[in-house]
Design an enzyme around this catalytic site. Structure first.
Site, PDB file in Angstrom:
ATOM      1  N   LYS A 116       0.965  -1.203  -0.125  1.00 48.89           N
ATOM      2  CA  LYS A 116       0.052   0.055  -0.061  1.00 48.89           C
ATOM      3  C   LYS A 116       0.843   1.114   0.244  1.00 48.89           C
ATOM      4  CE  LYS A 116      -4.164  -1.464   2.460  1.00 48.89           C
ATOM      5  NZ  LYS A 116      -5.103  -1.105   3.422  1.00 48.89           N
ATOM      6  N   LYS A 199      -8.627 -12.163 -10.570  1.00 44.12           N
ATOM      7  CA  LYS A 199      -9.801 -12.246  -9.829  1.00 44.12           C
ATOM      8  C   LYS A 199     -10.643 -11.049 -10.073  1.00 44.12           C
ATOM      9  CE  LYS A 199      -9.272 -12.502  -5.228  1.00 44.12           C
ATOM     10  NZ  LYS A 199      -8.948 -12.608  -4.098  1.00 44.12           N
ATOM     11  N   LYS A 202     -12.340  -4.415  -7.563  1.00 48.49           N
ATOM     12  CA  LYS A 202     -12.730  -3.149  -8.081  1.00 48.49           C
ATOM     13  C   LYS A 202     -11.380  -2.697  -9.051  1.00 48.49           C
ATOM     14  CE  LYS A 202     -16.228  -1.294  -6.362  1.00 48.49           C
ATOM     15  NZ  LYS A 202     -17.168  -1.437  -6.262  1.00 48.49           N
TER      16      LYS A 202
END
Ligand code: TRP
Length: 337
Positions: A116, A199, A202
């Site tokens: 992140k 997968k 979003k």
């Protein structure tokens, strides 16, 4: 009754907007099922959300939206405890204690932080993002959870939770239940409709590959009908050779309970068009009531907020007891009432 059951706890970020089919079939359905076997606690983790910048109005809307969707998906406030993390101040309080028990190097090894912070630019990552997993440790330990239903990507955070529980217990005496990750292997993995090698998520691919549960049902039907398949015509489950068709079969089977073998038989000699038309109908039948229920909660935030207030009250009763015990073991002087 509830107290004889093992306890489960999980958290969900209020940052996604609409849940997508992958979230639902992968995680949310699991949450719903665990209400029957566990004393289950589920929270919307707004404290975690602010580890990256959030627009306040959006955060508030998304927090209610996440709760509304969890209820629409089948979480029942009579059978589980659903609440918002910031309503239970003990999370931040035990989080601090856990910060003081975690090694700097130990926290630096958390791979999600590394990913992140790389994504947001290492110099812009906050200290909150760095200690994100440690707040998650507090989330879990406050409820003496036995099982933590999460995806594979959260395994390292549950391992850290186990380490810190054992460390605290070893240093100060038995205080916390050492939890285990609850990762169901057979859980349906749902892939992108346009790129079945990745997968459903979003952030992936084009919007056409992603089924948002709150989309207009006809948008969903269209996405199913334009899903990528292959140049063959046979409807058969084969994840290697026929990933697109296999993904459609997985979705169909998971939503209806029909086995893959049943479906292969049903569509023998029929083309992809027939499969897609039927699956589109199955999906529309599923998302339509989901949208309606979600909207009902959003239209009546007073009811929604009072469900969450009751959840917070139940959660707090457990969390406060655990925190008081931890504070006492640490040597804090009890506050006189
Ligand atoms: N980190 C989790 C995620 O991103 C969310 C979360 C926060 C969580 N606290 C938790 C999950 C406690 C399980 C238990 O998915």
């Amino acid at each position: 009754m509830a107290s004889s059951r093992p306890r489960a706890l999980s958290g969900i970020q209020p940052t996604a907007g609409s849940f997508h089919l992958g979230n639902y079939l992968g995680a949310i359905r699991q949450y719903v099922a665990l209400q029957e076997t566990h004393d289950a606690f589920y929270m919307v983790v707004d404290l975690h959300a602010i580890t990256v910048p959030q627009d306040p109005a959006e955060l508030r809307a998304n927090t209610r939206l996440a709760a509304a969707q969890l209820l629409a998906a089948g979480l029942d406030p009579e059978r589980c405890t659903l609440f918002v993390q910031s309503h239970v101040p003990e999370h931040a309080q035990l989080g601090w204690v856990m910060n003081c028990l975690t090694g700097f190097g130990e926290a630096s090894r958390m791979t999600q932080f590394k990913d992140k912070s790389a994504r947001h630019g290492a110099d812009r990552a906050t200290v909150g993002l760095f200690t994100y997993p440690i707040l998650q440790v507090a989330d879990i330990l406050l409820y003496q959870a036995d099982a933590v239903p999460v995806g594979e990507d959260q395994r390292q955070h549950v391992e850290l939770t186990r380490d810190l529980a054992e460390r605290f217990n070893g240093r100060f005496g038995e205080t916390f239940t050492v939890p285990a990750p609850y990762i169901v292997k057979e859980v349906a993995k749902i892939y992108d409709l346009q790129d079945p090698s990745i997968k459903m998520s979003k952030s992936a691919s084009t919007p056409k590959g992603l089924v948002n549960l709150l989309d207009e049902p006809k948008t969903t039907a269209k996405k199913v009908k334009s899903a990528v398949t292959d140049t063959d015509t046979v409807i058969r489950f084969d994840a290697e050779e026929k990933p697109g068709v296999s993904n459609l079969l997985t979705i169909y089977s998971t939503l209806t309970g029909a086995t893959i073998a049943d479906l292969e038989q049903k569509y023998e000699g029929k083309g992809y068009g027939a499969l897609k038309t039927d699956l589109a109908e199955v999906m529309v039948d599923f998302v339509t009531p989901f949208r309606v229920r979600t909207q009902e909660y959003l239209d009546d935030t007073e009811t929604l907020d009072s469900i969450l207030a009751k959840g917070a009250e139940k959660a707090r009763a457990v969390a406060a007891e655990t925190l008081a015990d931890a504070y006492d073991k640490l040597g804090f002087v009890p506050a006189k009432h």
